[in-house]
Design an enzyme around this catalytic site. Structure first.
Site, mmCIF file in Angstrom:
data_model
loop_
_atom_site.group_PDB
_atom_site.id
_atom_site.type_symbol
_atom_site.label_atom_id
_atom_site.label_comp_id
_atom_site.label_asym_id
_atom_site.label_seq_id
_atom_site.Cartn_x
_atom_site.Cartn_y
_atom_site.Cartn_z
ATOM 1 N N GLU A 165 1.739 1.789 -3.534
ATOM 2 C CA GLU A 165 0.507 2.231 -4.213
ATOM 3 C C GLU A 165 0.201 3.699 -3.911
ATOM 4 O OE1 GLU A 165 -1.437 -1.304 -2.501
ATOM 5 O OE2 GLU A 165 -2.297 -1.632 -4.479
ATOM 6 N N GLY B 294 0.811 -1.218 0.000
ATOM 7 C CA GLY B 294 0.000 0.000 0.000
ATOM 8 C C GLY B 294 0.847 1.273 0.000
ATOM 9 N N GLU C 2 2.532 -8.357 -1.848
ATOM 10 C CA GLU C 2 1.271 -8.962 -1.402
ATOM 11 C C GLU C 2 1.231 -10.469 -1.604
ATOM 12 O OE1 GLU C 2 1.524 -6.106 -2.999
ATOM 13 O OE2 GLU C 2 0.270 -4.627 -1.999
#
Ligand code: HXC
Length: 260
Positions: A114, A111, A134
């Protein structure tokens, strides 16, 4: 504005947002997503920051991912909701009217990577590390990593990072076009500030239109995108900034833009 997991410092219309959960390497839990969302939804075009810089507290980590402790026990529906919250934030950053710069001061994983991908520009400290790990946890990215990474660095390189979860250093990220610049850690915020200052001295209306033109144009075919650019170019001539910018050039003086 007061936040639980962030600090926001504004100087000369440049806001520096520091994600502040050092005990979890600034991992994104629901509260942190909500805090960040407030920065982008409650900051209005003209009153708000002309450039926003996002960084992480400390010298080790930008954001080490979504919070694994918080995610571990989620049901499928709760996980979907968490993903949606993250997506809404990333989209708010991407569609924020003014430029957003990620100053990546360490780990930008999952994240965190991201979050950096949703910003307009990424400046990395030499110790920055990037990955989409992930698959190590049995899941896939859920804040847009499968989409924005491939759009930024191309499908082949994105799939390699997504399949392997490999961690890359700042130099490799630069080589792939994942970051715009790599600088020593102690120069990171200074470099981000310099870039932000350069941007705020340009015509603010034009800067906002550039972001709009590139973001929306990339989703269109070239003919429509060029037509769109033509319309936005025409609109610039309804702005005070165009009048001032061109007059200042002809009068051989710096422009005094008003952002309208
Ligand atoms: C919660 C985290 C965390 C995370 C680190 N911590 N990353 N807590 N969520 N993502 C915590 C650790 O548990 C530890 O807490 C403390 O931060 C310090 O981390 P250490 O592991 O002790 O540090 P170090 O050995 O230096 O290793 C750093 C690291 C490692 C390489 C960054 O922590 C790591 O691999 N973290 C996980 C990275 C990751 O898999 N991220 C992707 C998450 S999934 P304690 O209490 O033990 O001191 C994701 C999905 C996004 O992001 C989409 C969701 C919809």
């Amino acid at each position: 504005m007061e936040f639980k997991n962030l600090t926001v410092e504004t100087t000369n219309n440049i806001a520096t947002v520091t994600i502040n959960r050092p005990a979890a390497l600034n991992a994104l839990n629901e509260q942190t997503l909500a805090d960040l969302q407030r920065v982008f939804t409650e900051t209005h075009d003209n009153d708000g920051a002309q450039v926003i810089i996002i960084t992480g507290s400390g010298k080790k980590s930008f954001v080490a991912g979504a919070d694994i402790v918080a995610m571990q026990q989620l049901s499928a529906l709760e996980a979907r909701r968490f993903s949606k919250l993250g997506h809404e934030l990333m989209r708010s950053i991407e569609t924020y009217s003014n430029p957003v710069i990620a100053a990546v001061n360490g780990f930008a994983l999952g994240g965190g990577c991201e979050l950096a991908l949703s910003c307009d520009i990424r400046i990395a400290a030499e110790n920055a590390r990037f990955s989409q790990p992930e698959v190590n946890l049995g899941v896939i990215p859920g804040f847009g990593g499968t989409q924005r990474l491939a759009r930024l660095i191309g499908k082949g390189r994105a799939l390699e990072l997504l399949f392997t979860g490999d961690m890359i250093d700042a130099a490799q990220a630069y080589e792939m076009g994942l970051v715009n610049k790599v600088v020593p850690q102690e120069k990171l915020l200074e470099t981000a500030m310099e870039m932000a200052t350069k941007i705020i001295n340009k015509g603010p209306y034009a800067v906002r239109q550039v972001k709009e033109a590139v973001r929306n144009g990339l989703e269109m075919d070239l003919d429509r995108a060029n037509q769109y650019e033509t319309e936005l170019f025409g609109l610039c001539f309804a702005s005070l900034d165009q009048k001032e910018g061109m007059l200042a050039f002809l009068e051989k003086r710096p422009a005094n833009f008003v952002g309208q």
